[in-house]
Scaffold this motif. Sequence first.
Motif, PDB file in Angstrom:
ATOM      1  N   CYS A 154       7.828  -1.435  15.722  1.00 53.08           N
ATOM      2  CA  CYS A 154       7.862  -1.585  14.272  1.00 53.08           C
ATOM      3  C   CYS A 154       8.219  -0.258  13.613  1.00 53.08           C
ATOM      4  CB  CYS A 154       6.495  -2.062  13.815  1.00 53.08           C
ATOM      5  SG  CYS A 154       6.420  -2.440  12.105  1.00 53.08           S
ATOM      6  N   ASN A 155       7.656   0.808  14.146  1.00 50.71           N
ATOM      7  CA  ASN A 155       7.930   2.142  13.627  1.00 50.71           C
ATOM      8  C   ASN A 155       9.414   2.481  13.762  1.00 50.71           C
ATOM      9  OD1 ASN A 155       7.383   4.767  12.687  1.00 50.71           O
ATOM     10  ND2 ASN A 155       7.317   5.492  14.798  1.00 50.71           N
ATOM     11  N   ARG A 156       9.978   2.169  14.931  1.00 48.91           N
ATOM     12  CA  ARG A 156      11.411   2.396  15.161  1.00 48.91           C
ATOM     13  C   ARG A 156      12.259   1.753  14.061  1.00 48.91           C
ATOM     14  NH1 ARG A 156      13.009   3.374  20.428  1.00 48.91           N
ATOM     15  NH2 ARG A 156      11.893   5.315  20.485  1.00 48.91           N
ATOM     16  N   ILE A 157      11.969   0.459  13.838  1.00 46.36           N
ATOM     17  CA  ILE A 157      12.762  -0.292  12.853  1.00 46.36           C
ATOM     18  C   ILE A 157      12.654   0.348  11.474  1.00 46.36           C
ATOM     19  CG2 ILE A 157      12.953  -2.508  11.664  1.00 46.36           C
ATOM     20  CD1 ILE A 157      11.814  -3.767  14.318  1.00 46.36           C
ATOM     21  N   ILE A 158      11.437   0.680  11.083  1.00 44.17           N
ATOM     22  CA  ILE A 158      11.232   1.182   9.728  1.00 44.17           C
ATOM     23  C   ILE A 158      11.814   2.580   9.553  1.00 44.17           C
ATOM     24  CG2 ILE A 158       9.412   1.977   8.171  1.00 44.17           C
ATOM     25  CD1 ILE A 158       8.000  -0.709   9.016  1.00 44.17           C
ATOM     26  N   GLN A 159      11.693   3.427  10.595  1.00 45.02           N
ATOM     27  CA  GLN A 159      12.289   4.768  10.502  1.00 45.02           C
ATOM     28  C   GLN A 159      13.800   4.663  10.324  1.00 45.02           C
ATOM     29  OE1 GLN A 159      10.720   7.787  10.527  1.00 45.02           O
ATOM     30  NE2 GLN A 159       8.722   6.816  10.619  1.00 45.02           N
ATOM     31  N   MET A 219       7.957  13.594   3.548  1.00 45.79           N
ATOM     32  CA  MET A 219       6.632  13.015   3.297  1.00 45.79           C
ATOM     33  C   MET A 219       6.690  11.493   3.299  1.00 45.79           C
ATOM     34  SD  MET A 219       6.439  15.988   2.998  1.00 45.79           S
ATOM     35  CE  MET A 219       6.777  17.318   1.964  1.00 45.79           C
ATOM     36  N   LEU A 220       7.828  10.938   2.839  1.00 44.43           N
ATOM     37  CA  LEU A 220       7.967   9.479   2.856  1.00 44.43           C
ATOM     38  C   LEU A 220       7.953   8.970   4.298  1.00 44.43           C
ATOM     39  CD1 LEU A 220      10.616   8.969   0.042  1.00 44.43           C
ATOM     40  CD2 LEU A 220       8.195   8.387  -0.024  1.00 44.43           C
ATOM     41  N   MET A 221       8.582   9.744   5.200  1.00 43.98           N
ATOM     42  CA  MET A 221       8.550   9.387   6.624  1.00 43.98           C
ATOM     43  C   MET A 221       7.111   9.409   7.142  1.00 43.98           C
ATOM     44  SD  MET A 221      11.467   8.972   8.353  1.00 43.98           S
ATOM     45  CE  MET A 221      13.207   9.261   8.239  1.00 43.98           C
ATOM     46  N   PHE A 222       6.413  10.490   6.798  1.00 47.12           N
ATOM     47  CA  PHE A 222       5.021  10.619   7.220  1.00 47.12           C
ATOM     48  C   PHE A 222       4.192   9.444   6.704  1.00 47.12           C
ATOM     49  CE2 PHE A 222       0.680  12.022   6.250  1.00 47.12           C
ATOM     50  CZ  PHE A 222       0.268  12.509   7.475  1.00 47.12           C
ATOM     51  N   GLY A 223       4.350   9.154   5.407  1.00 47.98           N
ATOM     52  CA  GLY A 223       3.595   8.064   4.811  1.00 47.98           C
ATOM     53  C   GLY A 223       3.894   6.731   5.480  1.00 47.98           C
ATOM     54  N   ALA A 224       5.153   6.529   5.868  1.00 44.93           N
ATOM     55  CA  ALA A 224       5.522   5.264   6.503  1.00 44.93           C
ATOM     56  C   ALA A 224       4.811   5.110   7.846  1.00 44.93           C
ATOM     57  CB  ALA A 224       7.029   5.193   6.696  1.00 44.93           C
ATOM     58  N   VAL A 225       4.802   6.184   8.637  1.00 45.30           N
ATOM     59  CA  VAL A 225       4.114   6.102   9.928  1.00 45.30           C
ATOM     60  C   VAL A 225       2.625   5.830   9.722  1.00 45.30           C
ATOM     61  CG1 VAL A 225       3.460   7.379  11.993  1.00 45.30           C
ATOM     62  CG2 VAL A 225       5.775   7.541  11.128  1.00 45.30           C
ATOM     63  N   GLY A 234       0.820  -1.208   0.000  1.00 46.18           N
ATOM     64  CA  GLY A 234       0.000   0.000   0.000  1.00 46.18           C
ATOM     65  C   GLY A 234       0.853   1.256   0.000  1.00 46.18           C
ATOM     66  N   TYR A 235       1.939   1.201   0.743  1.00 44.35           N
ATOM     67  CA  TYR A 235       2.855   2.338   0.834  1.00 44.35           C
ATOM     68  C   TYR A 235       3.485   2.639  -0.525  1.00 44.35           C
ATOM     69  CZ  TYR A 235       6.952   4.941   2.581  1.00 44.35           C
ATOM     70  OH  TYR A 235       7.921   5.869   2.807  1.00 44.35           O
ATOM     71  N   LEU A 236       4.016   1.590  -1.141  1.00 45.90           N
ATOM     72  CA  LEU A 236       4.635   1.758  -2.462  1.00 45.90           C
ATOM     73  C   LEU A 236       3.614   2.243  -3.491  1.00 45.90           C
ATOM     74  CD1 LEU A 236       7.084  -1.238  -2.876  1.00 45.90           C
ATOM     75  CD2 LEU A 236       7.616   1.193  -2.745  1.00 45.90           C
ATOM     76  N   ALA A 237       2.430   1.635  -3.453  1.00 46.45           N
ATOM     77  CA  ALA A 237       1.395   2.016  -4.416  1.00 46.45           C
ATOM     78  C   ALA A 237       1.028   3.488  -4.231  1.00 46.45           C
ATOM     79  CB  ALA A 237       0.168   1.138  -4.247  1.00 46.45           C
ATOM     80  N   SER A 238       0.911   3.929  -2.980  1.00 53.18           N
ATOM     81  CA  SER A 238       0.561   5.330  -2.724  1.00 53.18           C
ATOM     82  C   SER A 238       1.576   6.245  -3.375  1.00 53.18           C
ATOM     83  CB  SER A 238       0.535   5.627  -1.224  1.00 53.18           C
ATOM     84  OG  SER A 238      -0.495   4.932  -0.614  1.00 53.18           O
ATOM     85  N   PHE A 239       2.854   5.911  -3.196  1.00 52.11           N
ATOM     86  CA  PHE A 239       3.872   6.784  -3.760  1.00 52.11           C
ATOM     87  C   PHE A 239       3.857   6.727  -5.286  1.00 52.11           C
ATOM     88  CE2 PHE A 239       7.986   7.779  -5.511  1.00 52.11           C
ATOM     89  CZ  PHE A 239       8.118   9.069  -5.042  1.00 52.11           C
TER      90      PHE A 239
END
Lengths: 318, 288
Positions: free
Chosen positions: A305-310, A239-245, A107-112
Amino acid sequence: MPVLAERKLSTSIPFLSTRNKLVSLKNEIIKHRVSYLFLAPYAIIFLTFTVIPVVVSLFLSFTYFNILETPKFIGWQNYIRLFLGDDIFLIAVKNTFLLAAITGPIGYLASFLFAWFINELPPKIRAFLILLFYAPSISGNVYMIWTVMFSGDIYGYVNSTLIKLGIINEPIQWLKDPKYMMPVIMVVILWMSLGTGFLAFVAGLQSIERSQYEAAIVDGIKNRWQELWYITLPNMKPMLMFGAVMAITNSFAVGDVTAALAGLPSTDYAAHTVVNHLVDYGTIRFEMGYASAIATVLFIVMVGCNRIIQNLLRKLGR
Amino acid sequence: MVKAKYNPKRPNRSLAGDIANIVVLLIFAAFTALPMVYAICNAFKPLDEIFMFPPRFFVRNPTLDNFRDLFLLMAQSWVPFSRYIFNTLFITAVGTGGHVIIASMAAYVLEKHKFPGAKLFFNIVVTSLMFSPVVTAIPNYMVMAKLNWLDTYWALIIPAFGYSLGLFLMKQFMITVPDSLIESARMDGASEFRIFWQIVMPCVKPGWLTLIIFSFQSLWGNTGGTFIYSEELKPLPYALNQILMGGYARAGVGAAVVFIMMIIPIIMFMVTQSNVIQTMTTSGFKDE
């Protein structure tokens, strides 16, 4: 006398230092008073209506609370029951992780990607296409169309098409059969995933200076892919950070979709998520203490999970 | 040497790529547009088509009966219907406006001023997004009761000012504002508020236009929930839901209600989005 004086001195030193600290803190606040003034309205409202309720919920997770009587403190019992005595919770955890791991990243990739594709179009048709993609988030009756489509009788759009084509002989119980539930739900979640993150990406792409692209052409960038890699992505990092969260919060908080399509509870709990479990205990069985414990566990998992991805995203940019 | 370009304004684009792009977008858009098209079709279906089995997607004999019935029901309501409309408009407008300004002010200092506690505060806001709102509902009610705000507009408006998402979004957009711009304004003796209002906010216009959509959507759909119990203070979605309580006989009216509740956010969306898209061509002053 000298002894007394010495003692006085020795006691006054730590006192002085804390006092100094207070004084320096006060100085800091005075120095930054404009900053604190700007922050104050938001901070006060946020503390009152978000932080206090969250802290109260954390406390409630250590109590037995049935909403009618005063909460009774029971220590870690809710958590012990959750991990050792609740088989359905473990099913819910497994389902939630499965949904989050698949729909979150896609979903994240598709959004971008879609935000970027749309950004390539002439401005006049852009707003209209954005609306079409955002439609699942803005129109009220999103799930209705899917229940009609995947209806288990021979009249459901999917079943009738498959029967007409001769692929199946009898209708499939898409939303009742544990075998098909999860894939169908994943499709629906992905279909709805162009939401908050997507709009933030659209807006982010607009705020990149055009002069940067012009300079890039001079510097010898030849196609849109190079432009994406060297100009667009670095500029889009906030914005990519925002989208990830947002992707993490939304994909772990899946609950409405599963309840609307597969029901609450679903057959064999095959589509039961942590949020479904939480709603079940909080608003159906009135065990708010237990529901708060579920919310706390979910919260901790999401924060981790957020920590890891950030961290991953930060490394990617370097 | 130089190949003929199909579009001299955008030299690093190919025609084939542009066509492929549009085709892919339209295929996917056809899927995501389904619920909207379905809701619009339903609103104009006569009753026999709404109850048709198997259900038909498109409308065959469009009619305005559903809307006529809805307006007739509205006219019979105990509290004048305009009151519900006013309530929702007031809550949505004040809540959205306040949220955008207050969250942007906070986001501006959190990103552009260095002061103790800024980072910690921002991290708490982002983390708070991950706590399930289902369990905070009761503590929230208790806070409202303590403040004596139950059964007032403020119970819906003020918490909306402090949504975490808005601050997070605006803070991310503040990063894109060049520091040099703020520095030079400060040199010229502009006050912090003026810098914020006249320099920073125009720079992050795509950000707050997007935030307006998010805030508008969440307040527009607000039914007042447990916070408001006086009939004359109830918002529009509550009143419309009450009309739907009539059951199957109101299915046609229900389709009209869904349509009306959807069309206002869509208009709002189109207005803000076309502004988001225009900003790129007008804000040429960044980093000059």
